[in-house]
Motif scaffolding. Structure first.
Motif, PDB file in Angstrom:
ATOM      1  N   TRP A  17       0.855  -1.187   0.000  1.00 50.46           N
ATOM      2  CA  TRP A  17       0.000   0.000   0.000  1.00 50.46           C
ATOM      3  C   TRP A  17       0.887   1.231   0.000  1.00 50.46           C
ATOM      4  O   TRP A  17       1.800   1.357   0.819  1.00 50.46           O
ATOM      5  CB  TRP A  17      -0.887   0.046   1.247  1.00 50.46           C
ATOM      6  CG  TRP A  17      -1.926  -1.037   1.340  1.00 50.46           C
ATOM      7  CD1 TRP A  17      -2.153  -2.054   0.474  1.00 50.46           C
ATOM      8  CD2 TRP A  17      -2.885  -1.194   2.402  1.00 50.46           C
ATOM      9  NE1 TRP A  17      -3.178  -2.843   0.910  1.00 50.46           N
ATOM     10  CE2 TRP A  17      -3.648  -2.348   2.094  1.00 50.46           C
ATOM     11  CE3 TRP A  17      -3.152  -0.491   3.568  1.00 50.46           C
ATOM     12  CZ2 TRP A  17      -4.679  -2.799   2.934  1.00 50.46           C
ATOM     13  CZ3 TRP A  17      -4.173  -0.931   4.395  1.00 50.46           C
ATOM     14  CH2 TRP A  17      -4.933  -2.070   4.074  1.00 50.46           C
ATOM     15  N   LEU A  18       0.610   2.167  -0.915  1.00 56.08           N
ATOM     16  CA  LEU A  18       1.385   3.390  -1.051  1.00 56.08           C
ATOM     17  C   LEU A  18       0.617   4.572  -0.474  1.00 56.08           C
ATOM     18  O   LEU A  18      -0.580   4.743  -0.755  1.00 56.08           O
ATOM     19  CB  LEU A  18       1.705   3.657  -2.518  1.00 56.08           C
ATOM     20  CG  LEU A  18       2.467   2.544  -3.262  1.00 56.08           C
ATOM     21  CD1 LEU A  18       2.581   2.891  -4.738  1.00 56.08           C
ATOM     22  CD2 LEU A  18       3.843   2.342  -2.646  1.00 56.08           C
ATOM     23  N   THR A  19       1.309   5.402   0.311  1.00 60.87           N
ATOM     24  CA  THR A  19       0.695   6.602   0.878  1.00 60.87           C
ATOM     25  C   THR A  19       1.186   7.842   0.141  1.00 60.87           C
ATOM     26  O   THR A  19       2.290   7.868  -0.399  1.00 60.87           O
ATOM     27  CB  THR A  19       1.037   6.749   2.370  1.00 60.87           C
ATOM     28  OG1 THR A  19       2.451   6.995   2.516  1.00 60.87           O
ATOM     29  CG2 THR A  19       0.675   5.499   3.152  1.00 60.87           C
ATOM     30  N   GLY A  20       0.358   8.875   0.134  1.00 62.09           N
ATOM     31  CA  GLY A  20       0.771  10.180  -0.370  1.00 62.09           C
ATOM     32  C   GLY A  20       0.713  10.353  -1.868  1.00 62.09           C
ATOM     33  O   GLY A  20       1.146  11.390  -2.381  1.00 62.09           O
ATOM     34  N   GLY A  21       0.179   9.391  -2.584  1.00 57.82           N
ATOM     35  CA  GLY A  21       0.116   9.493  -4.036  1.00 57.82           C
ATOM     36  C   GLY A  21      -1.080  10.293  -4.516  1.00 57.82           C
ATOM     37  O   GLY A  21      -1.990  10.616  -3.746  1.00 57.82           O
ATOM     38  N   PRO A  22      -1.106  10.621  -5.813  1.00 54.42           N
ATOM     39  CA  PRO A  22      -2.167  11.465  -6.345  1.00 54.42           C
ATOM     40  C   PRO A  22      -3.474  10.733  -6.644  1.00 54.42           C
ATOM     41  O   PRO A  22      -4.501  11.380  -6.869  1.00 54.42           O
ATOM     42  CB  PRO A  22      -1.559  12.010  -7.639  1.00 54.42           C
ATOM     43  CG  PRO A  22      -0.615  10.931  -8.074  1.00 54.42           C
ATOM     44  CD  PRO A  22      -0.044  10.352  -6.795  1.00 54.42           C
ATOM     45  N   ALA A  23      -3.451   9.398  -6.656  1.00 55.81           N
ATOM     46  CA  ALA A  23      -4.638   8.663  -7.101  1.00 55.81           C
ATOM     47  C   ALA A  23      -4.910   7.462  -6.202  1.00 55.81           C
ATOM     48  O   ALA A  23      -4.790   6.305  -6.635  1.00 55.81           O
ATOM     49  CB  ALA A  23      -4.471   8.214  -8.562  1.00 55.81           C
ATOM     50  N   PRO A  24      -5.288   7.689  -4.941  1.00 57.81           N
ATOM     51  CA  PRO A  24      -5.577   6.553  -4.060  1.00 57.81           C
ATOM     52  C   PRO A  24      -6.782   5.757  -4.565  1.00 57.81           C
ATOM     53  O   PRO A  24      -7.706   6.315  -5.162  1.00 57.81           O
ATOM     54  CB  PRO A  24      -5.875   7.226  -2.716  1.00 57.81           C
ATOM     55  CG  PRO A  24      -6.290   8.615  -3.048  1.00 57.81           C
ATOM     56  CD  PRO A  24      -5.503   8.985  -4.268  1.00 57.81           C
ATOM     57  N   ASP A  25      -6.741   4.454  -4.301  1.00 59.39           N
ATOM     58  CA  ASP A  25      -7.855   3.610  -4.712  1.00 59.39           C
ATOM     59  C   ASP A  25      -8.350   2.696  -3.587  1.00 59.39           C
ATOM     60  O   ASP A  25      -9.163   1.805  -3.817  1.00 59.39           O
ATOM     61  CB  ASP A  25      -7.473   2.762  -5.938  1.00 59.39           C
ATOM     62  CG  ASP A  25      -6.217   1.930  -5.738  1.00 59.39           C
ATOM     63  OD1 ASP A  25      -5.776   1.764  -4.575  1.00 59.39           O
ATOM     64  OD2 ASP A  25      -5.660   1.440  -6.740  1.00 59.39           O
ATOM     65  N   HIS A  26      -7.855   2.937  -2.380  1.00 58.72           N
ATOM     66  CA  HIS A  26      -8.298   2.161  -1.221  1.00 58.72           C
ATOM     67  C   HIS A  26      -8.311   3.073   0.002  1.00 58.72           C
ATOM     68  O   HIS A  26      -7.354   3.811   0.238  1.00 58.72           O
ATOM     69  CB  HIS A  26      -7.364   0.976  -0.982  1.00 58.72           C
ATOM     70  CG  HIS A  26      -7.699   0.189   0.245  1.00 58.72           C
ATOM     71  ND1 HIS A  26      -8.930  -0.389   0.449  1.00 58.72           N
ATOM     72  CD2 HIS A  26      -6.957  -0.101   1.352  1.00 58.72           C
ATOM     73  CE1 HIS A  26      -8.935  -1.013   1.621  1.00 58.72           C
ATOM     74  NE2 HIS A  26      -7.761  -0.850   2.182  1.00 58.72           N
ATOM     75  N   TYR A  27      -9.419   3.031   0.735  1.00 52.28           N
ATOM     76  CA  TYR A  27      -9.583   3.884   1.910  1.00 52.28           C
ATOM     77  C   TYR A  27      -9.874   3.011   3.128  1.00 52.28           C
ATOM     78  O   TYR A  27     -10.645   2.052   3.049  1.00 52.28           O
ATOM     79  CB  TYR A  27     -10.731   4.867   1.701  1.00 52.28           C
ATOM     80  CG  TYR A  27     -10.514   5.794   0.530  1.00 52.28           C
ATOM     81  CD1 TYR A  27      -9.892   7.032   0.686  1.00 52.28           C
ATOM     82  CD2 TYR A  27     -10.923   5.427  -0.752  1.00 52.28           C
ATOM     83  CE1 TYR A  27      -9.690   7.885  -0.394  1.00 52.28           C
ATOM     84  CE2 TYR A  27     -10.722   6.268  -1.836  1.00 52.28           C
ATOM     85  CZ  TYR A  27     -10.103   7.494  -1.656  1.00 52.28           C
ATOM     86  OH  TYR A  27      -9.898   8.312  -2.724  1.00 52.28           O
ATOM     87  N   VAL A  28      -9.253   3.357   4.235  1.00 49.38           N
ATOM     88  CA  VAL A  28      -9.471   2.649   5.491  1.00 49.38           C
ATOM     89  C   VAL A  28     -10.189   3.588   6.450  1.00 49.38           C
ATOM     90  O   VAL A  28      -9.706   4.696   6.722  1.00 49.38           O
ATOM     91  CB  VAL A  28      -8.131   2.180   6.097  1.00 49.38           C
ATOM     92  CG1 VAL A  28      -8.365   1.548   7.470  1.00 49.38           C
ATOM     93  CG2 VAL A  28      -7.436   1.201   5.167  1.00 49.38           C
ATOM     94  N   ASP A  29     -11.329   3.157   6.949  1.00 51.64           N
ATOM     95  CA  ASP A  29     -12.098   3.947   7.906  1.00 51.64           C
ATOM     96  C   ASP A  29     -11.392   3.881   9.258  1.00 51.64           C
ATOM     97  O   ASP A  29     -11.327   2.825   9.886  1.00 51.64           O
ATOM     98  CB  ASP A  29     -13.518   3.394   8.008  1.00 51.64           C
ATOM     99  CG  ASP A  29     -14.440   4.278   8.845  1.00 51.64           C
ATOM    100  OD1 ASP A  29     -13.958   4.958   9.771  1.00 51.64           O
ATOM    101  OD2 ASP A  29     -15.664   4.266   8.590  1.00 51.64           O
ATOM    102  N   VAL A  30     -10.854   5.002   9.702  1.00 58.43           N
ATOM    103  CA  VAL A  30     -10.096   5.051  10.959  1.00 58.43           C
ATOM    104  C   VAL A  30     -10.831   5.844  12.036  1.00 58.43           C
ATOM    105  O   VAL A  30     -10.228   6.280  13.024  1.00 58.43           O
ATOM    106  CB  VAL A  30      -8.678   5.638  10.736  1.00 58.43           C
ATOM    107  CG1 VAL A  30      -7.888   4.748   9.780  1.00 58.43           C
ATOM    108  CG2 VAL A  30      -8.733   7.075  10.205  1.00 58.43           C
ATOM    109  N   THR A  31     -12.139   6.002  11.852  1.00 60.03           N
ATOM    110  CA  THR A  31     -12.918   6.797  12.800  1.00 60.03           C
ATOM    111  C   THR A  31     -12.772   6.289  14.223  1.00 60.03           C
ATOM    112  O   THR A  31     -12.617   7.073  15.171  1.00 60.03           O
ATOM    113  CB  THR A  31     -14.400   6.793  12.389  1.00 60.03           C
ATOM    114  OG1 THR A  31     -14.518   7.191  11.012  1.00 60.03           O
ATOM    115  CG2 THR A  31     -15.207   7.743  13.268  1.00 60.03           C
ATOM    116  N   ASP A  32     -12.817   4.974  14.378  1.00 63.74           N
ATOM    117  CA  ASP A  32     -12.788   4.397  15.723  1.00 63.74           C
ATOM    118  C   ASP A  32     -11.435   4.553  16.408  1.00 63.74           C
ATOM    119  O   ASP A  32     -11.348   4.368  17.634  1.00 63.74           O
ATOM    120  CB  ASP A  32     -13.157   2.907  15.674  1.00 63.74           C
ATOM    121  CG  ASP A  32     -14.618   2.687  15.303  1.00 63.74           C
ATOM    122  OD1 ASP A  32     -15.415   3.649  15.383  1.00 63.74           O
ATOM    123  OD2 ASP A  32     -14.973   1.549  14.917  1.00 63.74           O
TER     124      ASP A  32
END
Length: 239
Positions: free
Chosen positions: A170-185
């Protein structure tokens, strides 16, 4: 993508103290909560950063290592490693690839999380040259170095480190993310991790609110709805 149940070991490879916390401490907390083994590998000690410039570089490096260990503890990570490369001078060298491949073979992760190696023209902050160098070297260490027993053969012959195939990055900081992790909790734990980096953020007015605003925007973009927070990644299959 890898099913969550098949992610048992995760290696985060970042350039500086606080990089993992800005980009992915929420996901790290969630992996820890699910019982995964999580390791942080920091290429530099961050000695060229910090608002407290009464410290010399040696003092800043030690301070930032201490801050990173405290930040890791806030999300439940206990395995924190440093390679000690000079802050601001990292290049994607063969030496760096070997150093990262060594840790991959030691940890044997299913998933590696690291910086995007390309410049993000939409949001420049993630595109620090150290970030791009570490991201590129980490991807090269994943493929082909760590999995190839004939790459850096001394790792096997002298250190007994068998080849290992990382299944996903998983790559962070890129211009085109395609996966999101819900970190609300776990947003409060992510904030606690970030606020452990006193030398970097204590002087920033409204820091917590700014962080929440940024990751709330990702939550909206991910479709999680109002009041939800998300971290964003680009997924690279590497099995």
């Amino acid at each position: 993508m890898l099913p969550q149940a098949e992610i048992n070991r995760v290696l985060y490879v970042t350039a500086h103290p606080d990089d993992v916390d800005f980009g992915a401490a929420g996901s790290a907390a969630l992996f820890v909560d699910r019982g995964a083994e999580v390791t942080y590998l920091l290429v530099t000690d961050g000695d060229a950063g910090g608002n407290e410039r009464t410290l010399d570089n040696t003092g800043m490096a030690e301070l930032r290592r201490t801050e990173q260990r405290a930040a890791a503890k806030a999300v439940g990570v206990t395995d924190v490693r440093f390679l000690g490369y000079p802050d601001g001078q990292v290049v994607p060298s063969l030496e760096l690839r070997r150093s990262i491949a060594r840790v991959i073979r030691q940890v044997r992760p299913d998933l590696v999380v690291t910086h995007h190696p390309d410049r993000n023209y939409r949001f420049i902050a993630p595109s620090h040259p150290d970030h791009r160098a570490v991201g590129g070297a980490a991807l090269d260490a994943v493929y082909p170095d760590a999995r190839n027993p004939y790459a850096f053969p001394e790792l096997l012959l002298e250190e007994g480190l068998e080849a290992w195939t990382v299944r996903e990055v998983w790559l962070t900081g890129g211009p085109a993310p395609d996966h999101y992790v819900d970190v609300t909790d776990v947003i409060d734990r992510k904030l606690a991790a970030l606020q452990s980096h006193v030398s970097q953020v204590a002087h920033v007015e409204g820091f917590a609110e700014g962080v929440k605003s940024r990751f709330a925007a990702w939550g909206e973009q991910a479709g999680f709805g109002p009041g939800r927070y998300a971290e964003a990644f680009q997924v690279v299959p590497t099995a």
